[in-house]
Design an enzyme around this catalytic site. Structure first.
Site, mmCIF file in Angstrom:
data_model
loop_
_atom_site.group_PDB
_atom_site.id
_atom_site.type_symbol
_atom_site.label_atom_id
_atom_site.label_comp_id
_atom_site.label_asym_id
_atom_site.label_seq_id
_atom_site.Cartn_x
_atom_site.Cartn_y
_atom_site.Cartn_z
ATOM 1 N N TRP A 100 44.256 29.919 41.936
ATOM 2 C CA TRP A 100 45.367 30.845 42.154
ATOM 3 C C TRP A 100 46.889 30.291 42.420
ATOM 4 C CZ3 TRP A 100 43.070 34.620 40.086
ATOM 5 C CH2 TRP A 100 41.834 35.134 40.343
ATOM 6 N N ASP A 167 51.097 34.484 48.929
ATOM 7 C CA ASP A 167 50.147 35.313 48.356
ATOM 8 C C ASP A 167 48.967 35.170 49.346
ATOM 9 O OD1 ASP A 167 47.636 36.140 47.223
ATOM 10 O OD2 ASP A 167 47.654 34.625 45.625
ATOM 11 N N LYS A 191 40.180 41.752 48.700
ATOM 12 C CA LYS A 191 39.547 40.822 49.423
ATOM 13 C C LYS A 191 39.374 41.093 50.814
ATOM 14 C CE LYS A 191 39.654 38.223 45.704
ATOM 15 N NZ LYS A 191 40.837 37.445 45.191
HETATM 16 C C1 LIG Z 1 41.451 37.137 43.738
HETATM 17 C C2 LIG Z 1 42.832 36.433 43.993
HETATM 18 C C3 LIG Z 1 43.662 36.508 43.153
HETATM 19 C C4 LIG Z 1 43.752 37.370 41.970
HETATM 20 O O1 LIG Z 1 43.621 38.741 42.429
HETATM 21 P P1 LIG Z 1 43.492 39.814 41.180
HETATM 22 O O2 LIG Z 1 43.739 41.041 41.898
HETATM 23 O O3 LIG Z 1 42.250 39.913 40.468
HETATM 24 O O4 LIG Z 1 44.466 39.517 40.086
HETATM 25 C C5 LIG Z 1 45.071 35.917 43.682
HETATM 26 N N1 LIG Z 1 45.008 35.233 44.496
HETATM 27 C C6 LIG Z 1 44.308 34.859 45.595
HETATM 28 C C7 LIG Z 1 44.512 33.917 46.693
HETATM 29 C C8 LIG Z 1 42.914 35.524 45.227
HETATM 30 O O5 LIG Z 1 41.924 35.315 46.213
#
Ligand SMILES: *Cc1c(COP(=O)(O)O)cnc(C)c1O
Length: 357
Positions: A100, A167, A191
């Site tokens: 990511w 993020d 998540k």
């Molecule tokens: C799942 C995830 C993403 C991507 O998320 P999407 O909503 O599917 O684009 C980005 N960063 C992290 C840390 C993630 O776990």
């Protein structure tokens, strides 16, 4: 229904009360006689949900007045582009701690000058790089606080001489965060705080407007701050369920209380991995994630992997397969996963060891 224990990496397990309230609102939203799926987002009943959701975010994370929170579509992956569009002028650094983080960097490199300040790919991202020098004149440093695929986590809000962007898709609301240290915190809701279909972005208001490029209206955070996330049709249902999830989080004592439970759940599982002769953890101990616990069969036991999958399935374990790029096992212990769920997995691992010894 068979008792199952869900350890999916995302979309995550959600609290039952949030699901029950979502079902009720699908039939009749807020006494309007209309389903939440058909409610106009330009109604006072919907405004009340948006206001409550924003207020809960601010309350639960102690977001200071300097920051605003917005809810948008497009996934965390589109936020990679938002970040660069809104913040990258001269140069930005990214801490490359996994897939990511790497994707976020790649997106920025399509916009301007961005580079990896440190990288842990040499050991398949099983650790968080440390001790690197951060130049103070960067537009920002981007970090991924929890690496969902590898089970590593940055446990503290780092001191950063330049603006800091994070993020936090997979550890938001799992632990207290000092929001004042960040210019931007973003992530997908799916998540830890809701269903798929909505992202959150916590933005330091005076951090915007520093870049000289034209930013398309929809990609400009200022648009969404000004219109309180309602410039266009928001992801109504996803926000509704996120709000219900946050109400549940508040009811159990908020992020601080959740953090204590999360530490307990993670310790329970890591202790078993370390004790059990069948398994070993993959992330270095000091960087182990509280949210995603990654492990593999111990050396010499590799051929038992499929047998353990089958055994765990019999025990009701769902979603413990590791990401395809890592293999082995991953149990995601997001907020709605209970101590009892983790205990059930631990018992299952113990039974398997007894069976095979
Ligand atoms: C799942 C995830 C993403 C991507 O998320 P999407 O909503 O599917 O684009 C980005 N960063 C992290 C840390 C993630 O776990």
């Amino acid at each position: 229904m068979k008792k199952v224990h869900v350890f999916n990496a995302g979309p995550c397990l959600l609290p039952q009360v949030a699901i029950d309230n979502a079902i009720a609102a699908m039939k009749d939203f807020s006494g309007t006689g209309i389903s939440v799926l058909s409610i106009s987002h330009r109604t006072k009943e919907w405004d009340a949900v948006m206001d409550e959701c924003r207020a809960l975010w601010k309350e639960l994370l102690h977001i200071p007045d300097t920051h605003e929170v917005v809810f948008l579509g497009g996934g965390a992956s589109l936020q990679f582009l938002y970040v660069a569009m809104n913040y990258l002028e001269k140069k930005a650094a990214y801490l490359d701690t996994g897939v990511w983080a790497h994707k976020a960097l790649k997106e920025a490199q399509g916009i301007g000058d961005a580079y990896a300040i440190a990288c842990s790919k040499d050991k398949n991202y099983t650790y968080i790089p440390k001790g690197f020098e951060i130049p103070a004149d960067l537009d920002y440093l981007h970090i991924t606080t929890n690496n969902t695929i590898y089970g590593t986590e940055i446990h503290e809000d780092i001191d950063c001489p330049c603006p800091l962007i994070a993020d936090m898709s997979s550890d938001i609301m799992s632990r207290p965060v000092d929001v004042s240290k960040y210019d931007l915190i973003y992530g997908g809701a799916q998540k830890n705080v809701g269903p798929a279909g909505v992202i959150f972005a916590i933005i330091k208001k005076d951090s915007l407007g520093r870049v000289s490029r034209y930013i398309p209206t929809m990609l400009d955070y200022r648009t969404h701050i000004d219109k309180l996330s309602m410039f266009n049709t928001p992801p109504v249902f996803a926000i509704f369920v996120m709000n219900e999830t946050l109400k549940w989080l508040k009811s159990i004592g908020g992020v601080e209380a959740m953090y204590e439970i999360n530490k307990k759940k993670a310790a329970l599982l890591y202790d078993e991995i370390d004790r059990n002769s069948m398994f070993v953890g993959t992330a270095v101990k000091e960087d182990r994630s509280l949210m995603n616990v990654c492990f593999v069969m111990a050396p010499g036991k590799e051929e038992l992997q499929d047998e353990f999958f089958a055994f765990a399935k019999e025990c009701g374990m769902v979603g413990i397969k590791g990401h395809r790029s890592v293999g082995g096992f991953r149990a995601s212990l997001y907020n709605a996963c209970s101590v009892e769920d983790v205990q059930a997995l631990v018992d299952c691992m113990k039974e398997f060891e007894a069976l095979k010894k």
